[in-house]
Design a protein around this motif. Structure first.
Motif, PDB file in Angstrom:
ATOM      1  N   ASN A   1      -0.128   8.370   0.720  1.00  0.00           N
ATOM      2  CA  ASN A   1      -1.460   8.017   1.217  1.00  0.00           C
ATOM      3  C   ASN A   1      -2.366   9.244   1.275  1.00  0.00           C
ATOM      4  O   ASN A   1      -3.565   9.161   0.997  1.00  0.00           O
TER       5      ASN A   1
ATOM      6  N   ARG B   1       0.838  -1.197   0.000  1.00  0.00           N
ATOM      7  CA  ARG B   1       0.000   0.000   0.000  1.00  0.00           C
ATOM      8  C   ARG B   1       0.872   1.245   0.000  1.00  0.00           C
ATOM      9  O   ARG B   1       2.051   1.189   0.346  1.00  0.00           O
TER      10      ARG B   1
ATOM     11  N   ALA C   1      -3.153   0.979   6.109  1.00  0.00           N
ATOM     12  CA  ALA C   1      -3.479   2.274   5.518  1.00  0.00           C
ATOM     13  C   ALA C   1      -4.253   2.065   4.219  1.00  0.00           C
ATOM     14  O   ALA C   1      -3.755   1.438   3.289  1.00  0.00           O
TER      15      ALA C   1
ATOM     16  N   GLY D   1      -2.566   5.184   9.191  1.00  0.00           N
ATOM     17  CA  GLY D   1      -2.973   6.053   8.091  1.00  0.00           C
ATOM     18  C   GLY D   1      -4.121   6.986   8.407  1.00  0.00           C
ATOM     19  O   GLY D   1      -4.514   7.790   7.553  1.00  0.00           O
TER      20      GLY D   1
END
Length: 325
Positions: free
Chosen positions: A57, A51, A307, A268
């Motif tokens: 993010n 991720r 996240a 996250g």
């Protein structure tokens, strides 16, 4: 409040994210025995996922809500960089504004989990300040983009991208163009962000920056915020308080309780808060309403392990219920 109209307006916005980019690797498995070699758990691996973390993010969360985003940061010249760029493209975020530094590794955090509980984390990273060449690259491309931006997010994980001089250049230029700057700081360089529009530290960062012992009560938070506002000269101070939600300080105090959704993992969540906070504010909402939506968004991503970007459908549903009440 017309939530649908607000959400539809997001796709007209363009936000720059500048900061420390990470690749998050999750190794899932099951612990059923202790190693005979040393008294540590043995994880039988079932699967792995990759991720985007950190500033990446934040960018993905903004893009997920329909807005355009430009991501500025540094990666190495390694397999993790290639994997990270591919993930960015899969999420609709362009890697063209990333500086490639062959002398440093791409930041990668590997988390090992058993039954969705974290067992260990392994980090590959450099915390050295960005080179002059990297800073010049980011500054040049940022200047070329400034007139198209509705907001800027500075996402600092103390990995070296946001140097004092780069921070000063970005905030000075943004101020001259009346573009709001949102800051998610870390303790090192905490006071370099003076003059930002919205400064979003967490409880422990506020306590450490002021060298105080801070209880998570409204009264203690308000007293600490008063001290911090005089130092930061920001328009709005937003302090995230874990299970107590968040507090906004400007010419008054606003305390917003945490979402009551079930929490599986807080990884996250801070990225999601700053992403949705900046996007909502850029769309013309006041800081209090923006923070309420960001708080709800954090609650939705905390239902997932690892996240993950916010789901517009889940957030829309949660906002409808919240603002109806």
């Amino acid at each position: 409040m017309d939530i649908e109209k607000i959400f539809n307006s997001f796709n007209k916005k363009k936000i720059a994210v500048v900061g420390d980019i990470m690749l998050d690797r999750y190794i899932f498995g099951h612990v059923s025995r202790i190693s005979p070699e040393y008294p540590v758990p043995v994880v039988d691996v079932s699967h792995e996922t990759l991720r985007l973390g950190g500033a990446a993010n934040v960018a993905v969360n903004i893009h997920a809500m329909g807005a355009k985003t430009i991501l500025f940061g540094i990666v190495g010249n390694d397999d993790n960089a290639r994997t990270l760029k591919k993930l960015m493209q899969n999420h609709g975020v362009s890697p063209e504004h990333l500086f490639h530094d062959p002398e440093r590794p791409t930041t990668c955090k590997t988390r090992i989990l058993s039954q969705n509980h974290h067992i260990a984390r392994v980090d590959y990273e450099s915390r050295d300040e960005a080179t002059a060449a990297a800073e010049e690259f980011i500054d040049r491309h940022f200047k070329a983009s400034i007139d198209s931006l509705d907001a800027i997010v500075l996402q600092d994980y103390n990995k070296g991208v946001l140097t004092p001089s780069l921070i000063n250049k970005i905030i000075t230029l943004a101020s001259s163009r009346s573009v709001p700057v949102f800051v998610d700081p870390k303790l090192k360089g905490f006071f370099n962000y003076s003059g930002s529009t919205v400064f979003k530290p967490n409880l422990s960062e506020v306590a450490s920056s002021l060298s105080i012992t801070l209880q998570n009560t409204d009264h203690d938070i308000e007293q600490a915020c008063k001290q911090l506002m005089t130092k930061m000269r920001c328009q709005h101070l937003v302090v995230t308080r874990s299970e107590k939600g968040l507090t906004i300080c400007n010419d008054r105090f606003t305390h917003i309780p945490a979402s009551s959704l079930d929490v599986a993992d807080v990884s996250g969540a801070g990225d999601t808060v700053i992403a949705i906070l900046s996007l909502s504010f850029a769309a013309g909402l006041d800081i209090e309403t923006s923070a309420e939506i960001a708080n709800i968004a954090a609650g939705t991503v905390c239902q997932e392990v690892g996240a993950v970007p916010v789901s517009p459908e889940k957030l829309l549903k949660a906002c409808r219920e919240y603002f109806k009440a």
